[in-house]
Design a protein around this motif. Sequence first.
Motif, PDB file in Angstrom:
ATOM      1  N   PRO A   1     -16.201 -10.412  16.410  1.00 12.38           N
ATOM      2  CA  PRO A   1     -15.737 -11.124  17.274  1.00 12.38           C
ATOM      3  C   PRO A   1     -14.516 -11.870  17.554  1.00 12.38           C
ATOM      4  CG  PRO A   1     -17.876 -12.094  16.558  1.00 12.38           C
ATOM      5  CD  PRO A   1     -17.173 -10.715  15.486  1.00 12.38           C
ATOM      6  N   THR A   2     -13.871 -12.151  16.395  1.00 10.83           N
ATOM      7  CA  THR A   2     -12.699 -12.959  16.150  1.00 10.83           C
ATOM      8  C   THR A   2     -11.433 -12.212  16.404  1.00 10.83           C
ATOM      9  OG1 THR A   2     -12.916 -12.479  13.979  1.00 10.83           O
ATOM     10  CG2 THR A   2     -13.703 -14.703  14.582  1.00 10.83           C
TER      11      THR A   2
ATOM     12  N   VAL B   1     -30.126  -4.379  24.234  1.00  5.21           N
ATOM     13  CA  VAL B   1     -28.933  -5.016  24.651  1.00  5.21           C
ATOM     14  C   VAL B   1     -27.746  -4.926  23.852  1.00  5.21           C
ATOM     15  CG1 VAL B   1     -28.228  -7.387  25.355  1.00  5.21           C
ATOM     16  CG2 VAL B   1     -30.550  -6.958  25.128  1.00  5.21           C
ATOM     17  N   SER B   2     -27.672  -4.530  22.523  1.00 10.98           N
ATOM     18  CA  SER B   2     -26.614  -4.570  21.780  1.00 10.98           C
ATOM     19  C   SER B   2     -25.782  -3.559  21.968  1.00 10.98           C
ATOM     20  CB  SER B   2     -27.007  -4.865  20.225  1.00 10.98           C
ATOM     21  OG  SER B   2     -28.157  -4.073  19.967  1.00 10.98           O
TER      22      SER B   2
ATOM     23  N   ARG C   1      -9.599  -8.252  17.905  1.00  7.94           N
ATOM     24  CA  ARG C   1      -9.827  -6.838  18.633  1.00  7.94           C
ATOM     25  C   ARG C   1      -9.673  -5.737  17.703  1.00  7.94           C
ATOM     26  NH1 ARG C   1     -13.238  -6.673  22.423  1.00  7.94           N
ATOM     27  NH2 ARG C   1     -13.459  -8.743  22.704  1.00  7.94           N
TER      28      ARG C   1
ATOM     29  N   HIS D   1     -22.957 -13.249   7.915  1.00  4.96           N
ATOM     30  CA  HIS D   1     -22.959 -12.161   8.760  1.00  4.96           C
ATOM     31  C   HIS D   1     -21.612 -11.558   8.890  1.00  4.96           C
ATOM     32  CE1 HIS D   1     -26.800 -14.244   9.741  1.00  4.96           C
ATOM     33  NE2 HIS D   1     -26.064 -15.279  10.338  1.00  4.96           N
TER      34      HIS D   1
ATOM     35  N   GLU E   1     -24.406  -2.592  24.495  1.00  5.15           N
ATOM     36  CA  GLU E   1     -23.484  -2.894  25.785  1.00  5.15           C
ATOM     37  C   GLU E   1     -21.947  -3.295  24.981  1.00  5.15           C
ATOM     38  OE1 GLU E   1     -24.079  -4.355  29.239  1.00  5.15           O
ATOM     39  OE2 GLU E   1     -25.709  -2.876  29.500  1.00  5.15           O
ATOM     40  N   PHE E   2     -21.960  -4.028  23.851  1.00  4.41           N
ATOM     41  CA  PHE E   2     -20.892  -4.177  23.261  1.00  4.41           C
ATOM     42  C   PHE E   2     -20.658  -3.546  22.027  1.00  4.41           C
ATOM     43  CE2 PHE E   2     -20.582  -7.576  26.164  1.00  4.41           C
ATOM     44  CZ  PHE E   2     -21.964  -8.150  26.474  1.00  4.41           C
TER      45      PHE E   2
END
Lengths: 468, 411
Positions: free
Chosen positions: A13-14, A3-4, A16, A111, A6-7
Amino acid sequence: MAVSNEFEPSVSPTSRLPVIGPGHTYASINEKISAIVLLRGTTFGWLVGFGIAFMIFMMMLGSISYLIYKGVGVWGINNRVGWGFDIINFVWWIGIGHAGTLISAILLLLHQKWRTSINRFAEAMTLFAVACAALFPVLHLGRPWYAYFLFPYPNTMGMYFPQFRSPLEWDVFAVSTYASVSLVFWYVGLIPDLATMRDRARNWFTKTVYGFFSLGWRGSARHWHRYESIYLLLAGLSTPLVLSVHTIVSFDFAVSIIPGWHATFFPPYFVAGAIYAGFAMVLTLAIPVRWVYGLEDFITDKHLENMGLITLVTGNMVGYAYIMELFYGWYSANEYEQFMVHNRVLGPYWALYVALIVCNIIAPQLLWSKRIRRNAWWLFAISMFVSVGMWLERYVIIVVSLHRTFLPSGWGTYAGTFWDWTLYIGTMGFFLTLLFLFIRLLPMISMSEMQMLLPGASGAPQKGEAKS
Amino acid sequence: MSYDTKPLQWDAPVPAAILRFQTPALVIGLLGVILAVVAAVLDFRQFLHAYLFAFTFWNGVTLGAMVLLMIQYLTGGGWGILGRRTMEAAARNMGLMALLFLPILAGVLLNKLYIWTDTARVEADHHLHQKATYLNVPFFLVRLVFYFAVWIAWAHFLSRWSLEQDQSGDKKLAQKLRNLSGPGLLIMAITMTFSNIDWLMSLEPYWFSSMYPLINMVGNLLSAICVTAALVALMADNAPFKGLISSKHFRDFGNLMLAFTMLWTYTSLSQFLITYSGNLPEETPWYLNRLNGGWGYVAASLLVGHFMLPFVVLLQRQVKDPGKPLIYVGGFIILMRMVDLFWWIKPTYDAGQGFQAVEHLSHFSLSWMDLIAPLAIGGVWVWFYLRNLQQRPLIPRHDPHFKEAFAHGGH
């Protein structure tokens, strides 16, 4: 976990902004980072920098020699201000080290992937800063050759612990634990990279030295498994150290009843200040290094921005403490506390207090702007202000509180002498000398951890994600 | 990708497992309010001490939830997306808390709670007289209005923009929420500090401790994360959480509970150690009143129940990963939070409130009002909380970090 893919895993995440430049592969990371040590050679620029740092370092040794020959009377300390530059500089240096531990331990457990490219560098900074810090209290003993008295050992004086109720004694343990855990953590993190260096080395001597220190690392699954467990364990051990060391340093002051020192919120206030100073120093060093060695792909604007944010947050915590110190000084309705506030803001050292407020509270407010946070020049300038400001903070706390205590008949003034300054500036030479050697001899960015940021590596064990 | 193959029921109602608490909460709340009125008539001063302690706890949960929301907007993390709506439901009780402040306000105006409201005493007392610039009724009221105005405004916008994001999916709102949260944390730190000084520290106006408001703030965060974690764990088996929530999220909740527990211990112990070492006559009475006359047992219970037990238990992965145990651990910590605040406030009821009066130290006492007050406020609070929770979908599906947070199994 297909899955991972895909991103984009390298995108935090915070925001771009990426934490690693585009187009990198396993090989390109190894090449680029190891080449700084193995292929680039000793450049003229490095020699000049190292030479200057080394000369300042020699000045420190000269200053220490004279100090030991003459005694601590060559310093500015006197009956009123028994703690001067020595403790100011001790606290300043030890605070700087805290960013390294925070980055390597706490951000790992949280993390935060962006820590990867700056952790090695920051941990090295921690070690060198602790080395500088430890010099001061030892020299302040007056007879530093008796420093071993501080350790518990069976002796004819019949006491294992010399005054174990004193936080100064706790400092000995806090700082030595801090130094040893930081060293082991740093070294363990280096092992896979030392093996890479060994494999890429071009001559027998280099190969042997890196080979010796890589402890026979071959990168087998079992090696990685052990490595991951010990690394996480050490991160867990280091985490309390971020708090404990500066907490105990703050106790040095807070357990006394000197106005301006005896405040119950000193522990978190000092810890926030330490992280603040530490991140400022990481920025001060990382920005020129990334420019000189062309490391913009690894230490990206994302890193700078995040460090700027942590500087802003901790700076505001420190600002909170400054404001509350003034408030409680008044609210105490205690004439000595009220006088301390008055003397701090309007007394003979008022200019230092104003400079402190400008450097530590006003300057970092610029970091609210995203444009400034992403601009290396601005960040560099602000980090300089903070480094100066944090030194002034300790000067104001220590000197201003001591020079006018309870009895006006005991009032006096304090100023550092030539020998105070040569020792202080000399430790910067010591610090930079070690830093230049580190850059020249060891991979300053962790290659193995950078590789884990690559998209294809998401199946590989991610540090800190395997367990927590 | 679990959330694609099994489409989430975004509009799933609040599970019955939660809603069954709503009516009992209202009944307990209303009964509590009636008994509280009786208590106030019987012994207003006694009632006020019980009420202040209960109010401080529930207001702390509300404020803590707001701070957690803002921290989460700034730092991200799947735990906060899962807990967003429960935290919002708590934050939206801010207006209720302003209303519930009225009895304390009456205590101030009628000079029943704080000794500094007694003008004759202040005139006669040099120490209090000096502090009167800050500790006087008109200025207290100005600050009171300011605190609640700020808190209600921030709670309002945190709630409104989150709802708009849910309805329109407008990407700009995430940035707006972040812009609200940065300065918001700063202003929360300041208002929480001064409200602590006004409402709690000034109970003993000769005493002050700069750590005290910080312990209170950390305690608020701990209460709020425990309520949030317990509630999310209660709903975990139902849509829309089922399939979305994983042991990783519970571990994050558990680790946050652990972190705030440790921070509470760190701040509390530091305050004690520094006060003990300084041994100053204006500071030590605070602890003398809380370590003697039976209060020492309460302090010991805090050491065991507020630190040792939760610390050891929350280190265990078996407790954090399944999620369900967090309900009980969270419940227990909430109970200990109340004990802590009780230990802070109740000794001022019969203590001398200052260093002149060390000779009559506080003795442990527990009145029925001390048990009724937290239930009265709690019942009303919980009823409104659950009502708030039902007004929105339980998952903020348009949070821009939603995919990232849950795609990797999330963290």
